[in-house]
Design a protein around this motif. Structure first.
Motif, PDB file in Angstrom:
ATOM      1  N   PRO A  24       6.085 -10.617 -16.110  1.00 22.33           N
ATOM      2  CA  PRO A  24       5.690 -12.024 -16.310  1.00 22.33           C
ATOM      3  C   PRO A  24       5.653 -12.427 -17.781  1.00 22.33           C
ATOM      4  O   PRO A  24       6.101 -13.520 -18.148  1.00 22.33           O
ATOM      5  CB  PRO A  24       4.293 -12.078 -15.680  1.00 22.33           C
ATOM      6  CG  PRO A  24       4.304 -10.993 -14.659  1.00 22.33           C
ATOM      7  CD  PRO A  24       5.109  -9.889 -15.279  1.00 22.33           C
ATOM      8  N   TYR A  25       5.137 -11.552 -18.635  1.00 24.40           N
ATOM      9  CA  TYR A  25       5.054 -11.852 -20.068  1.00 24.40           C
ATOM     10  C   TYR A  25       6.446 -11.972 -20.677  1.00 24.40           C
ATOM     11  O   TYR A  25       6.735 -12.915 -21.431  1.00 24.40           O
ATOM     12  CB  TYR A  25       4.259 -10.752 -20.768  1.00 24.40           C
ATOM     13  CG  TYR A  25       4.126 -10.928 -22.264  1.00 24.40           C
ATOM     14  CD1 TYR A  25       3.261 -11.877 -22.800  1.00 24.40           C
ATOM     15  CD2 TYR A  25       4.861 -10.135 -23.137  1.00 24.40           C
ATOM     16  CE1 TYR A  25       3.131 -12.033 -24.176  1.00 24.40           C
ATOM     17  CE2 TYR A  25       4.736 -10.277 -24.509  1.00 24.40           C
ATOM     18  CZ  TYR A  25       3.872 -11.230 -25.025  1.00 24.40           C
ATOM     19  OH  TYR A  25       3.753 -11.385 -26.384  1.00 24.40           O
ATOM     20  N   CYS A  26       7.328 -11.029 -20.355  1.00 23.38           N
ATOM     21  CA  CYS A  26       8.684 -11.046 -20.910  1.00 23.38           C
ATOM     22  C   CYS A  26       9.468 -12.259 -20.421  1.00 23.38           C
ATOM     23  O   CYS A  26      10.252 -12.847 -21.176  1.00 23.38           O
ATOM     24  CB  CYS A  26       9.416  -9.761 -20.536  1.00 23.38           C
ATOM     25  SG  CYS A  26       8.759  -8.288 -21.357  1.00 23.38           S
ATOM     26  N   LEU A  27       9.254 -12.626 -19.186  1.00 24.05           N
ATOM     27  CA  LEU A  27       9.932 -13.798 -18.636  1.00 24.05           C
ATOM     28  C   LEU A  27       9.437 -15.072 -19.313  1.00 24.05           C
ATOM     29  O   LEU A  27      10.223 -15.979 -19.619  1.00 24.05           O
ATOM     30  CB  LEU A  27       9.692 -13.871 -17.126  1.00 24.05           C
ATOM     31  CG  LEU A  27      10.582 -14.824 -16.326  1.00 24.05           C
ATOM     32  CD1 LEU A  27      12.050 -14.427 -16.454  1.00 24.05           C
ATOM     33  CD2 LEU A  27      10.164 -14.826 -14.859  1.00 24.05           C
ATOM     34  N   ASP A  28       8.152 -15.126 -19.593  1.00 28.63           N
ATOM     35  CA  ASP A  28       7.572 -16.293 -20.255  1.00 28.63           C
ATOM     36  C   ASP A  28       8.144 -16.466 -21.662  1.00 28.63           C
ATOM     37  O   ASP A  28       8.372 -17.595 -22.113  1.00 28.63           O
ATOM     38  CB  ASP A  28       6.050 -16.148 -20.312  1.00 28.63           C
ATOM     39  CG  ASP A  28       5.366 -17.396 -20.852  1.00 28.63           C
ATOM     40  OD1 ASP A  28       5.569 -18.473 -20.267  1.00 28.63           O
ATOM     41  OD2 ASP A  28       4.646 -17.290 -21.858  1.00 28.63           O
TER      42      ASP A  28
END
Length: 208
Positions: A21-25
């Motif tokens: 989720p963090y990398c996608l954000d």
């Protein structure tokens, strides 16, 4: 399948699950082209800036283990953020990049993302990150335990071999001499020629 779903699928194959989720954000906030490449001997990943394009490119070797892939991804995204906020004339691995890299890594430095044996040397590494995590002996050793092709019990790091020992690498035989900072002076057998080889090179010890 839209672009976000495609990238999420790629991440699911290469990243620790809790980091996705963090990398996608990071990608959603500052869109860039992202490509997973075959293994490259000279680099783990790269960031490509083009003045004539509004969308830049990041590539990462697909053969990296999930933890090395994550570190490399954040490393390259830090380049993007640095150039966007500080300009293209900024030194590639200068203080601006280091500060950005540290800031982006902080949310990931926890046991839900990295196992303890990586988290300890990684946290130490991030106090003053190098141009490549592969230059950090202790971090590289811990990361290598999780390599996808880590099936050769006979291979060790050149750094772990005693001076005077004989080893093979890429079909050539050498004798280890002395360590000079990050490289090791080695003598080729039987030519006697001297070479400086990275102490992080994986080698196969052989009988003298």
């Amino acid at each position: 399948m839209n672009s976000t779903e495609k990238l999420q699928l790629i991440f699911s194959k290469h990243l620790p699950p809790n980091s996705i989720p963090y990398c996608l954000d990071l990608w959603v906030k500052n869109g860039f082209n992202f490509t997973v490449t075959p293994s490259r001997k000279t680099k783990l990943g790269d960031f490509r800036w083009r003045r004539d394009s509004s969308r830049q490119t990041i590539t990462i070797n697909g053969t990296l283990n999930p933890y090395q892939f994550l570190i490399t991804y954040i490393h390259e995204v830090a380049h993007l953020h640095t150039y966007l906020h500080c300009g293209i004339e900024t030194a590639p691995h200068g203080k601006e990049w280091k500060s950005t890299f540290q800031k982006l890594m902080i949310p990931l430095l926890k046991p839900e993302i990295f196992p303890k044996d990586i988290l300890i040397p990684l946290s130490r590494h991030m106090r003053n990150p190098k141009a490549s995590s592969a230059r950090d002996l202790f971090l590289t050793k811990e990361l290598s335990k999780y390599d996808l092709n880590n099936n050769s019990s006979q291979e060790v790091f050149l750094a772990d071999l005693r001076p005077g020992s004989v080893f093979e690498v890429q079909g050539r035989k050498f004798r280890k001499k002395e360590t000079r900072r990050t490289r090791v002076l080695c003598e080729e057998i039987p030519s006697g020629k001297k070479f400086l080889i990275s102490q992080l090179t994986k080698i196969k010890p052989v009988e003298d």
